[in-house]
Design an enzyme around this catalytic site. Structure first.
Site, short mmCIF file in Angstrom:
data_model
loop_
_atom_site.label_atom_id
_atom_site.label_comp_id
_atom_site.label_asym_id
_atom_site.label_seq_id
_atom_site.Cartn_x
_atom_site.Cartn_y
_atom_site.Cartn_z
N SER A 20 0.98 -65.18 -29.91
CA SER A 20 0.35 -65.77 -28.72
C SER A 20 0.10 -67.27 -28.89
O SER A 20 -0.27 -67.74 -29.97
CB SER A 20 -0.98 -65.06 -28.45
OG SER A 20 -1.69 -65.80 -27.50
N THR A 67 -4.83 -59.23 -22.64
CA THR A 67 -3.41 -59.25 -22.29
C THR A 67 -2.80 -57.86 -22.48
O THR A 67 -3.52 -56.89 -22.71
CB THR A 67 -2.66 -60.36 -23.08
OG1 THR A 67 -1.34 -60.48 -22.55
CG2 THR A 67 -2.59 -60.09 -24.58
N LYS A 71 -4.89 -54.95 -19.60
CA LYS A 71 -5.48 -55.61 -18.43
C LYS A 71 -6.13 -54.61 -17.46
O LYS A 71 -7.07 -54.96 -16.76
CB LYS A 71 -4.44 -56.45 -17.70
CG LYS A 71 -4.10 -57.72 -18.48
CD LYS A 71 -3.17 -58.63 -17.73
CE LYS A 71 -2.81 -59.81 -18.61
NZ LYS A 71 -1.93 -60.76 -17.97
N ASP A 108 -5.24 -64.98 -13.95
CA ASP A 108 -3.77 -65.04 -13.83
C ASP A 108 -3.37 -65.51 -12.43
O ASP A 108 -2.44 -66.30 -12.26
CB ASP A 108 -3.14 -63.66 -14.08
CG ASP A 108 -3.03 -63.33 -15.56
OD1 ASP A 108 -2.96 -64.26 -16.39
OD2 ASP A 108 -3.01 -62.13 -15.90
N GLY A 130 9.56 -56.91 -9.91
CA GLY A 130 8.50 -56.44 -10.79
C GLY A 130 7.23 -56.19 -9.99
O GLY A 130 6.90 -56.97 -9.07
N ALA A 131 6.55 -55.08 -10.32
CA ALA A 131 5.29 -54.76 -9.63
C ALA A 131 4.25 -54.31 -10.65
O ALA A 131 3.39 -53.48 -10.36
CB ALA A 131 5.53 -53.68 -8.58
N GLY A 133 1.47 -55.51 -14.01
CA GLY A 133 0.20 -56.24 -14.07
C GLY A 133 0.30 -57.68 -13.59
O GLY A 133 -0.52 -58.13 -12.78
N LYS A 159 5.44 -47.89 -8.36
CA LYS A 159 4.63 -49.09 -8.62
C LYS A 159 4.75 -50.07 -7.45
O LYS A 159 3.77 -50.65 -7.02
CB LYS A 159 5.10 -49.79 -9.90
CG LYS A 159 4.52 -49.16 -11.14
CD LYS A 159 4.71 -50.11 -12.30
CE LYS A 159 4.57 -49.37 -13.60
NZ LYS A 159 5.05 -50.14 -14.74
N GLY A 246 7.30 -69.80 -16.89
CA GLY A 246 5.89 -69.45 -16.67
C GLY A 246 4.90 -70.18 -17.58
O GLY A 246 3.73 -69.78 -17.62
P1 NAP Z 1 4.44 -54.92 -16.89
O1 NAP Z 1 3.07 -54.56 -16.45
O2 NAP Z 1 5.14 -54.07 -17.89
O3 NAP Z 1 5.33 -55.00 -15.54
C1 NAP Z 1 6.70 -55.23 -15.53
C2 NAP Z 1 7.30 -54.41 -14.41
O4 NAP Z 1 8.68 -54.72 -14.31
C3 NAP Z 1 7.19 -52.90 -14.66
O5 NAP Z 1 6.77 -52.24 -13.51
C4 NAP Z 1 8.63 -52.54 -15.04
O6 NAP Z 1 8.94 -51.20 -14.75
C5 NAP Z 1 9.39 -53.48 -14.16
N1 NAP Z 1 10.78 -53.65 -14.56
C6 NAP Z 1 11.31 -53.59 -15.82
N2 NAP Z 1 12.65 -53.76 -15.76
C7 NAP Z 1 12.97 -53.94 -14.45
C8 NAP Z 1 14.18 -54.16 -13.76
N3 NAP Z 1 15.34 -54.21 -14.40
N4 NAP Z 1 14.15 -54.29 -12.43
C9 NAP Z 1 12.98 -54.20 -11.75
N5 NAP Z 1 11.79 -53.98 -12.36
C10 NAP Z 1 11.77 -53.86 -13.68
O7 NAP Z 1 4.48 -56.39 -17.47
P2 NAP Z 1 3.60 -57.64 -16.96
O8 NAP Z 1 2.34 -57.73 -17.71
O9 NAP Z 1 3.56 -57.57 -15.49
O10 NAP Z 1 4.52 -58.86 -17.47
C11 NAP Z 1 5.78 -59.14 -16.88
C12 NAP Z 1 6.36 -60.42 -17.47
O11 NAP Z 1 5.53 -61.52 -17.10
C13 NAP Z 1 6.39 -60.43 -19.00
O12 NAP Z 1 7.56 -61.04 -19.42
C14 NAP Z 1 5.19 -61.27 -19.40
O13 NAP Z 1 5.38 -61.94 -20.63
C15 NAP Z 1 5.16 -62.27 -18.25
N6 NAP Z 1 3.81 -62.82 -18.01
C16 NAP Z 1 3.68 -64.17 -17.99
C17 NAP Z 1 2.44 -64.73 -17.74
C18 NAP Z 1 2.29 -66.22 -17.72
O14 NAP Z 1 1.15 -66.71 -17.79
N7 NAP Z 1 3.38 -66.96 -17.61
C19 NAP Z 1 1.32 -63.91 -17.51
C20 NAP Z 1 1.50 -62.53 -17.53
C21 NAP Z 1 2.76 -62.00 -17.78
P3 NAP Z 1 8.84 -50.13 -15.96
O15 NAP Z 1 7.40 -50.15 -16.40
O16 NAP Z 1 9.28 -48.86 -15.34
O17 NAP Z 1 9.76 -50.64 -17.05
#
Ligand code: NAP
Length: 282
Positions: A20, A67, A71, A108, A130-131, A133, A159, A246
């Site tokens: 991190s 994180t 969350k 966030d 994506g849907a 967190g 989701k 991001g």
């Molecule tokens: P998460 O809760 O796991 O959500 C990701 C979602 O994307 C899940 O619902 C997942 O489904 C879905 N997904 C995976 N592969 C996919 C595909 N090919 N097509 C469509 N949907 C798909 O993760 P998160 O916490 O939201 O984080 C998502 C990304 O954002 C990560 O890379 C994280 O590092 C980044 N992030 C960045 C920040 C920032 O400050 N820049 C903050 C938070 C997060 P399944 O669960 O079924 O796989």
């Protein structure tokens, strides 16, 4: 003799979190304001989560970020939630009051909105992949900005449907849609495309979109910051589109959290420099 001022403890709760960038960013901010405190990593596996909450007072923890994957899982341990955290259904910042009560916030969404503002992006029609967190917070920010349309696609349609329902019942001025296939996002008609999935973090990951959907009026925002340039971002650059990773969202969520932690005006430039330096090392 002056009484010793006890050093405060802040930190990040998650698993795994070894790489991190938050400690570099927050510790630089704390040092610059001469606050006697340290931002640490609380890498806690799920079996030890309840124990972590029992030991908050003993460890003199005054506030912490949350994180992946906690969350949503931390919510039952908290005494109250801010309106934003409640509406989003996820917490990334927890503040411990003097009497030991825990309040959850979500910075966030403020981080994403703050970064879009800095980029001078004013979206009207948005597609998000994506849907999970992060998407929940991003969609909340976009709905608060009163975008006209927001179409959501997730590989897990339950989701995307549940996010769609939550948003539709809270925000009347935006037209929400769920795409059951990625092509149904109709990216060709949108002015902002967001990747809120982890797809792109690994070198073998595919690029989720078809290049024929890209067009000049589209801003491409990938929440991923490691790597700094995902396949999606490099495709956007190849076509001369405006785009961002991001890292700015990470900065601004940290800036807002720092304010909750310390009650002081965050030293944004110093936190940003530390973050950029840290990101160059990974
Ligand atoms: P998460 O809760 O796991 O959500 C990701 C979602 O994307 C899940 O619902 C997942 O489904 C879905 N997904 C995976 N592969 C996919 C595909 N090919 N097509 C469509 N949907 C798909 O993760 P998160 O916490 O939201 O984080 C998502 C990304 O954002 C990560 O890379 C994280 O590092 C980044 N992030 C960045 C920040 C920032 O400050 N820049 C903050 C938070 C997060 P399944 O669960 O079924 O796989």
């Amino acid at each position: 003799m002056k009484p010793q001022v006890k050093s405060l403890t802040f930190g990040l709760l998650g698993y795994p979190i070894k790489h991190s960038l938050s400690p570099s960013m927050h510790n630089a901010g704390l040092r610059s304001l001469k606050i006697k405190a340290r931002y640490k990593l609380f890498e806690v596996n799920f079996e030890k989560l309840a124990e972590f909450f029992l030991n908050i007072k003993k460890k003199n923890i005054r506030a912490f970020n949350v994180t992946i994957p906690y969350k949503e899982k931390v919510i039952p341990y908290l005494n109250s939630l801010s309106v934003g955290a409640q509406e989003i259904g996820a917490v990334n910042t927890v503040v411990v009051s003097r009497n030991g009560k825990l309040k959850g916030f979500n910075t966030d969404y403020l981080g994403f909105a703050g970064h879009l503002k800095e980029l001078k992006v004013k979206p009207y029609r948005v597609a998000i992949i994506g849907a999970g967190g992060a998407a929940k917070a991003v969609c909340f920010a976009l709905a608060k900005m009163k975008v006209l349309e927001l179409c959501i696609y997730d590989i897990d349609k339950f989701k995307s449907l549940s996010l769609f329902k939550r948003l539709s019942s809270n925000f009347a001025h935006t037209r929400f849609d769920v795409a059951t296939r990625i092509e149904d996002l109709k990216i060709g008609q949108k002015d902002l495309l967001i990747n809120a999935t982890p797809v792109g973090m690994h070198s073998g990951d595919p690029c989720l979109i078809n290049e024929s959907w890209l067009h000049k009026g589209l801003f491409v925002y990938d929440l991923i910051y490691d790597p700094a340039e995902t396949k999606l971002i490099s495709l956007a650059r190849k076509y001369g589109l405006n785009c961002s990773n991001g890292l700015g969202m990470l900065l601004y969520q940290g800036v807002f959290a720092f304010k909750y932690f310390t009650g002081k005006k965050p030293p944004v430039k110093i936190m940003q420099e530390a973050l950029i330096k840290g990101a160059q090392k990974i």
